[in-house]
Design a protein around this motif. Structure first.
Motif, PDB file in Angstrom:
ATOM      1  N   MET A   1      40.740  24.355  47.069  1.00 31.72           N
ATOM      2  CA  MET A   1      40.908  25.492  46.159  1.00 31.72           C
ATOM      3  C   MET A   1      41.237  26.745  46.980  1.00 31.72           C
ATOM      4  SD  MET A   1      40.294  24.602  43.018  1.00 31.72           S
ATOM      5  CE  MET A   1      39.494  25.820  41.961  1.00 31.72           C
ATOM      6  N   LYS A   2      42.193  27.496  46.508  1.00 29.59           N
ATOM      7  CA  LYS A   2      42.560  28.724  47.238  1.00 29.59           C
ATOM      8  C   LYS A   2      42.175  29.911  46.362  1.00 29.59           C
ATOM      9  CE  LYS A   2      47.073  29.829  48.078  1.00 29.59           C
ATOM     10  NZ  LYS A   2      47.083  31.289  47.738  1.00 29.59           N
ATOM     11  N   THR A   3      41.434  30.823  46.959  1.00 30.02           N
ATOM     12  CA  THR A   3      41.064  32.035  46.202  1.00 30.02           C
ATOM     13  C   THR A   3      42.291  32.920  46.051  1.00 30.02           C
ATOM     14  OG1 THR A   3      38.850  31.932  47.117  1.00 30.02           O
ATOM     15  CG2 THR A   3      39.535  34.059  46.192  1.00 30.02           C
ATOM     16  N   ILE A   4      42.617  33.267  44.826  1.00 31.80           N
ATOM     17  CA  ILE A   4      43.797  34.143  44.640  1.00 31.80           C
ATOM     18  C   ILE A   4      43.395  35.506  44.115  1.00 31.80           C
ATOM     19  CG2 ILE A   4      45.390  32.206  44.242  1.00 31.80           C
ATOM     20  CD1 ILE A   4      45.242  32.846  41.244  1.00 31.80           C
ATOM     21  N   PHE A   5      42.129  35.677  43.843  1.00 34.21           N
ATOM     22  CA  PHE A   5      41.692  37.022  43.421  1.00 34.21           C
ATOM     23  C   PHE A   5      40.260  37.243  43.860  1.00 34.21           C
ATOM     24  CE2 PHE A   5      42.902  40.629  40.770  1.00 34.21           C
ATOM     25  CZ  PHE A   5      41.713  41.332  40.812  1.00 34.21           C
TER      26      PHE A   5
ATOM     27  N   ILE B   1      38.788  49.890  37.882  1.00 31.59           N
ATOM     28  CA  ILE B   1      40.043  49.139  38.087  1.00 31.59           C
ATOM     29  C   ILE B   1      40.943  49.919  39.041  1.00 31.59           C
ATOM     30  CG2 ILE B   1      42.133  48.305  36.950  1.00 31.59           C
ATOM     31  CD1 ILE B   1      40.410  47.936  34.392  1.00 31.59           C
TER      32      ILE B   1
ATOM     33  N   ARG C   1      39.981  49.695  42.505  1.00 32.51           N
ATOM     34  CA  ARG C   1      40.342  48.386  43.098  1.00 32.51           C
ATOM     35  C   ARG C   1      41.814  48.334  43.463  1.00 32.51           C
ATOM     36  NH1 ARG C   1      40.430  44.929  38.927  1.00 32.51           N
ATOM     37  NH2 ARG C   1      42.707  44.744  39.140  1.00 32.51           N
TER      38      ARG C   1
ATOM     39  N   PRO D   1      46.140  44.422  31.204  1.00 33.07           N
ATOM     40  CA  PRO D   1      46.551  43.726  32.428  1.00 33.07           C
ATOM     41  C   PRO D   1      47.996  44.048  32.827  1.00 33.07           C
ATOM     42  CG  PRO D   1      45.295  42.235  31.039  1.00 33.07           C
ATOM     43  CD  PRO D   1      45.486  43.498  30.245  1.00 33.07           C
TER      44      PRO D   1
ATOM     45  N   ILE E   1      48.129  47.433  34.237  1.00 32.75           N
ATOM     46  CA  ILE E   1      47.411  47.484  35.522  1.00 32.75           C
ATOM     47  C   ILE E   1      48.299  46.925  36.639  1.00 32.75           C
ATOM     48  CG2 ILE E   1      45.449  46.527  36.791  1.00 32.75           C
ATOM     49  CD1 ILE E   1      43.958  46.522  34.008  1.00 32.75           C
TER      50      ILE E   1
ATOM     51  N   ALA F   1      40.950  40.139  27.398  1.00 31.41           N
ATOM     52  CA  ALA F   1      42.200  40.028  28.190  1.00 31.41           C
ATOM     53  C   ALA F   1      42.633  38.563  28.337  1.00 31.41           C
ATOM     54  CB  ALA F   1      41.986  40.644  29.567  1.00 31.41           C
TER      55      ALA F   1
ATOM     56  N   GLY G   1      44.606  30.203  35.232  1.00 29.78           N
ATOM     57  CA  GLY G   1      44.606  30.912  36.520  1.00 29.78           C
ATOM     58  C   GLY G   1      45.462  32.178  36.518  1.00 29.78           C
TER      59      GLY G   1
ATOM     60  N   CYS H   1      44.494  35.175  36.053  1.00 36.56           N
ATOM     61  CA  CYS H   1      43.743  36.294  36.655  1.00 36.56           C
ATOM     62  C   CYS H   1      43.635  37.535  35.776  1.00 36.56           C
ATOM     63  CB  CYS H   1      44.340  36.729  37.994  1.00 36.56           C
ATOM     64  SG  CYS H   1      44.313  35.446  39.231  1.00 36.56           S
ATOM     65  N   PHE H   2      44.092  37.467  34.533  1.00 39.21           N
ATOM     66  CA  PHE H   2      43.984  38.666  33.690  1.00 39.21           C
ATOM     67  C   PHE H   2      42.545  39.168  33.618  1.00 39.21           C
ATOM     68  CE2 PHE H   2      47.993  38.814  30.796  1.00 39.21           C
ATOM     69  CZ  PHE H   2      48.768  38.887  31.938  1.00 39.21           C
TER      70      PHE H   2
ATOM     71  N   ALA I   1      40.163  38.960  35.860  1.00 37.03           N
ATOM     72  CA  ALA I   1      39.783  39.650  37.106  1.00 37.03           C
ATOM     73  C   ALA I   1      40.525  40.981  37.223  1.00 37.03           C
ATOM     74  CB  ALA I   1      40.113  38.764  38.294  1.00 37.03           C
ATOM     75  N   ILE I   2      41.792  40.958  36.754  1.00 33.75           N
ATOM     76  CA  ILE I   2      42.612  42.182  36.853  1.00 33.75           C
ATOM     77  C   ILE I   2      42.016  43.289  36.005  1.00 33.75           C
ATOM     78  CG2 ILE I   2      44.832  43.127  36.069  1.00 33.75           C
ATOM     79  CD1 ILE I   2      46.102  40.513  37.105  1.00 33.75           C
ATOM     80  N   THR I   3      41.469  42.897  34.844  1.00 36.19           N
ATOM     81  CA  THR I   3      40.998  43.930  33.917  1.00 36.19           C
ATOM     82  C   THR I   3      39.512  44.239  34.075  1.00 36.19           C
ATOM     83  OG1 THR I   3      41.146  44.662  31.637  1.00 36.19           O
ATOM     84  CG2 THR I   3      40.386  42.440  31.982  1.00 36.19           C
TER      85      THR I   3
ATOM     86  N   ILE J   1      34.747  39.440  39.093  1.00 38.75           N
ATOM     87  CA  ILE J   1      35.349  38.124  38.864  1.00 38.75           C
ATOM     88  C   ILE J   1      36.218  37.693  40.040  1.00 38.75           C
ATOM     89  CG2 ILE J   1      36.858  36.791  37.315  1.00 38.75           C
ATOM     90  CD1 ILE J   1      36.118  38.730  35.075  1.00 38.75           C
ATOM     91  N   GLU J   2      36.013  36.469  40.467  1.00 36.71           N
ATOM     92  CA  GLU J   2      36.882  35.863  41.493  1.00 36.71           C
ATOM     93  C   GLU J   2      37.587  34.675  40.862  1.00 36.71           C
ATOM     94  OE1 GLU J   2      34.826  36.569  45.861  1.00 36.71           O
ATOM     95  OE2 GLU J   2      35.488  34.554  45.286  1.00 36.71           O
ATOM     96  N   VAL J   3      38.816  34.478  41.300  1.00 37.60           N
ATOM     97  CA  VAL J   3      39.585  33.360  40.727  1.00 37.60           C
ATOM     98  C   VAL J   3      40.133  32.521  41.877  1.00 37.60           C
ATOM     99  CG1 VAL J   3      41.559  32.695  39.291  1.00 37.60           C
ATOM    100  CG2 VAL J   3      40.246  34.774  38.742  1.00 37.60           C
ATOM    101  N   ALA J   4      39.972  31.223  41.741  1.00 32.76           N
ATOM    102  CA  ALA J   4      40.564  30.295  42.732  1.00 32.76           C
ATOM    103  C   ALA J   4      41.383  29.259  41.968  1.00 32.76           C
ATOM    104  CB  ALA J   4      39.451  29.618  43.526  1.00 32.76           C
TER     105      ALA J   4
ATOM    106  N   GLU K   1      50.088  35.997  42.786  1.00 36.23           N
ATOM    107  CA  GLU K   1      49.539  37.060  41.891  1.00 36.23           C
ATOM    108  C   GLU K   1      50.501  38.251  41.865  1.00 36.23           C
ATOM    109  OE1 GLU K   1      47.484  40.508  40.708  1.00 36.23           O
ATOM    110  OE2 GLU K   1      47.450  40.187  42.868  1.00 36.23           O
TER     111      GLU K   1
END
Lengths: 255, 78, 354
Positions: free
Chosen positions: A1-5, A26, A29, A181, A184, B23, B53, B55-56, B58-60, B66-69, B78
């Motif tokens: 699994m790769k963390t993307i966020f 937000i 960040r 989103p 953002i 979101a 996946g 990420c909305f 986490a973005i909001t 929130i972490e997303v994998a 992203e």
């Protein structure tokens, strides 16, 4: 699994004090992500202003200075003039920048100071409990406009991007929002461009970000994002007002 | 098969603002019936399999809770 | 180095550069605009940065930023401008930043006039802005002394991490006098590892004066007080004049007024009246002990100022009930003459005190 966020390194672990659903977090960040992506954290000095984001020096994981109310652009000028090698940004709210600090922002922009301003517009003074700000909407009720902002009495809300765009010198001016989103993601793009122009030593960069204030608007966080979309966006159009490229090529902004 | 995704919510950083729930295009998240250390009903993953996946969430999220994998088979930038 | 005939304001500009003050922010205001004009010419030659800001409010915050980034930053202004800097000054003191402010005082209050005065004594000595803080205040009485005190101001600002004010009445800025720029050696200073220079290779630094926790705020207040106590122990400077022989009265005066008092004292000597003078050079820390000591040999004291009486209060505080402390002053930009001071002294000597 790769963390993307995940949390950017340029944000500390300190939980933020903002009200639930306040989009300040937000915007913090986004700035931090940009500092990470441009690898600027270790040579950046951020200036926290006075307002809800007065404690932002606890959140940005880089050297910080706390300015007195409205004076962040002057503090930033002092730092940038003293050490031009540093990346400098101010993080300011509408009361701080458009009211008490109007002279400072207009003159910093007009001098073309090579730093970046992140301007959060949520139409009220949040920290002090929801008073009217220069950006309060017509008819909007605040604790100091209990019958709604009367434009015949105190005029229309101030549009900072348009004001600064009328100046010849400032190079990059854009207005974005942090309520959805999609907005953002676009906001981050603008903030990144702003910092890139600074890295290139090119121009003064200014990003106005429309933001919510659920507590003082008396709305739930989600309804606040809708109120912003329906009321603020029409009055504060989300667009780019100036880029240095256009100004240099004698584009629409060069006069 | 939708690719493998994992959304992790730090329940004690969550302030129960519900922005992530609104979101999410796939209704993966919902507010818990339990409260966290700060007394907020926190957001939690209820339909993990529907997550794409994007990420909305986490973005909001205003509190970076929130972490997303995502799985390795197909990266989504992203 | 040979003496040069220079206008005070320009000598001040040059002294600032030679003291390493290569980051200067300003706003035009009579009677000291020539400092800015001079530096706008000189700063580029020495690789310094000069900026005329939109207001003195902005100036004080530019000082805060530059000082917080670890450079020697300073400004010069005059009374109304210094008033606009008071908020910034409080922040600079609270954040423990070194900065040098030079006030070429003009008469006031309000818009006032542009002629010399000493009516900013309280503002300079009692902090000036909000909160418990003080600035070290140096008061030159000549262009040469101004040029000599400026390097000291920069050193002490860095050493104490506290703002230092150099205060001169309008004449100090406007007068032309021969001046020599001497070499000033100071012990080495600690590195500014607290400055915001980019956190590469170290923990991040925060320059800040917000303390929501009362215990932490009190600790900061106590830390500042300790600095001021140290200044009181180690930084008091003054000049004694005519105190080497018995004297009937002691004048206390600083800046240009002290020079006028010396002339008055010489005139009184011709009339067989011996009067001495104590000239504070540091207005903060105030030379209390010295005044107490010298007061013992005098029947009474008199504070002579170009104001309606401000330093006189500190003289009374120092002397207490031991001796009466009178006051003589001219204001509004009027500079007292030696004869006026002489006559005021004589009036008290013959018991017909003012």
């Amino acid at each position: 699994m790769k963390t993307i966020f995940k949390r950017p390194e340029s944000l500390t672990l300190t939980p933020m004090h903002y009200c639930p659903g306040c989009t300040h977090g937000i915007i913090h960040r986004l700035v931090a992500e940009v500092l990470d992506e441009l690898d600027l954290r270790e040579r950046t000095v951020g200036i926290a202003s006075v307002g809800c984001s007065v404690l932002s020096y606890n959140y940005f994981n880089c050297d910080m200075q706390e300015a007195s109310h409205g004076r962040a652009p002057a503090v930033a000028t002092g730092i940038k003039r003293a050490r031009p090698d540093l990346i400098v940004f101010t993080y300011q709210g509408d009361g701080d920048l458009a009211s008490i600090g109007m002279a400072e922002i207009v003159h910093a922009a007009n001098r073309g100071e090579k730093f970046t301003v992140v301007f959060v517009n949520n139409t009220v003074y949040g920290m002090t409990g929801g008073q009217m700000a220069p950006t309060t909407m017509p008819g909007q009720v605040t604790t100091t406009t209990p019958r709604g902002r009367d434009v015949d009495d105190i005029g229309y809300p101030v549009r900072m991007c348009e004001i600064l765009a009328s100046l010849r010198t400032p190079g990059f001016i854009e207005r974005v929002a942090a309520n959805t989103p999609q907005h953002i993601i676009r906001a981050k793009r603008a903030i990144k461009k702003a910092f890139q122009y600074q890295v290139e030593g090119r121009c003064f960069s200014f990003v106005e970000c429309l933001s919510t204030c659920p507590t003082n608007w008396g709305l739930s966080p989600y309804k606040a994002t809708q109120w912003l979309e329906e009321n603020m966006v029409p009055y504060y159009p989300l667009k780019n007002f100036k880029t240095p490229e256009e100004s240099e090529e004698g584009g629409k902004n060069a006069d | 098969m939708a690719r493998q995704t994992q959304v992790t919510i730090d329940k004690n950083r969550c302030k129960g603002c519900e922005l992530c729930v609104h979101a999410c295009p796939k209704h993966v998240l919902a507010m818990s019936k339990e409260i966290n250390d700060k007394g907020y009903f926190y957001s939690e993953v209820v339909n993990p399999d529907d997550c794409i996946g994007c990420c909305f969430c986490a973005i909001t999220c205003p509190d970076v809770a929130i972490e997303v994998a995502v799985g390795d088979n197909k990266d989504r930038g992203e | 180095m040979a003496k040069v005939l220079m206008k005070g304001n320009e000598a001040i500009g040059e002294a600032g550069i030679r003291a390493g003050g290569l980051c200067y922010f300003c706003y035009p205001i009579t009677p000291q605009s020539e400092v800015a004009e001079y530096l706008s010419r000189r700063m580029p030659d020495v690789g310094g940065s000069f900026l005329q800001a939109e207001s003195e409010v902005a100036v004080s915050n530019m000082l805060y930023g530059a000082a917080g980034a670890g450079v020697r930053a300073w400004t010069t202004s005059s009374s109304p401008g210094i008033s606009l800097m008071m908020e910034g000054l409080s922040y600079i003191a609270a954040a423990e930043l070194p900065a040098v402010l030079i006030n070429i005082v003009r008469c006031g209050p309000g818009l006032g006039g542009i002629l010399p005065s000493q009516c900013d004594y309280f503002q300079a000595v009692k902090g000036g802005g909000h909160g418990d803080y003080r600035c070290m205040v140096l008061a030159p009485s000549s262009v040469q002394e101004a040029v000599d005190l400026i390097p000291l101001a920069f050193d002490r600002a860095d050493r104490y991490r506290n703002p230092v004010i150099v205060i001169g009445d309008g004449m100090i800025g406007q007068m032309m006098e021969p001046v020599e720029f001497k070499e000033h050696k100071f012990p080495p200073l600690p590195p500014k590892d607290w400055a915001t220079t980019g956190c590469k290779g170290r923990k991040r630094n925060v320059v800040n004066s917000l303390y929501l926790d009362p215990i932490e705020e009190e600790k900061l207040n106590m830390k500042l007080v300790a600095k001021y106590e140290q200044m009181k122990r180690e930084e008091v400077r003054y000049e004694e004049y005519n105190t080497d022989k018995p004297y009937q009265a002691l004048l206390v005066a600083y800046g240009t007024t002290a020079r006028i008092c010396k002339t008055a004292i010489q005139q009184l000597v011709l009339e067989g009246i011996t009067v001495a003078l104590l000239r504070p050079i540091t207005l903060f820390p105030f030379p209390e002990k010295k005044i107490q000591e010298l007061a013992r040999q005098a029947e009474w004291l008199m504070s002579v100022e170009m104001s309606t009486g401000q330093m006189v209060e500190d003289v009374r505080l120092a002397v207490g009930h031991d001796r009466p402390v009178y006051f003589f002053g001219r204001t509004g930009g009027v500079v007292p003459t030696p004869e006026e001071i002489r006559d005021a002294v004589k009036k008290h000597l013959t018991g017909k005190g003012v």
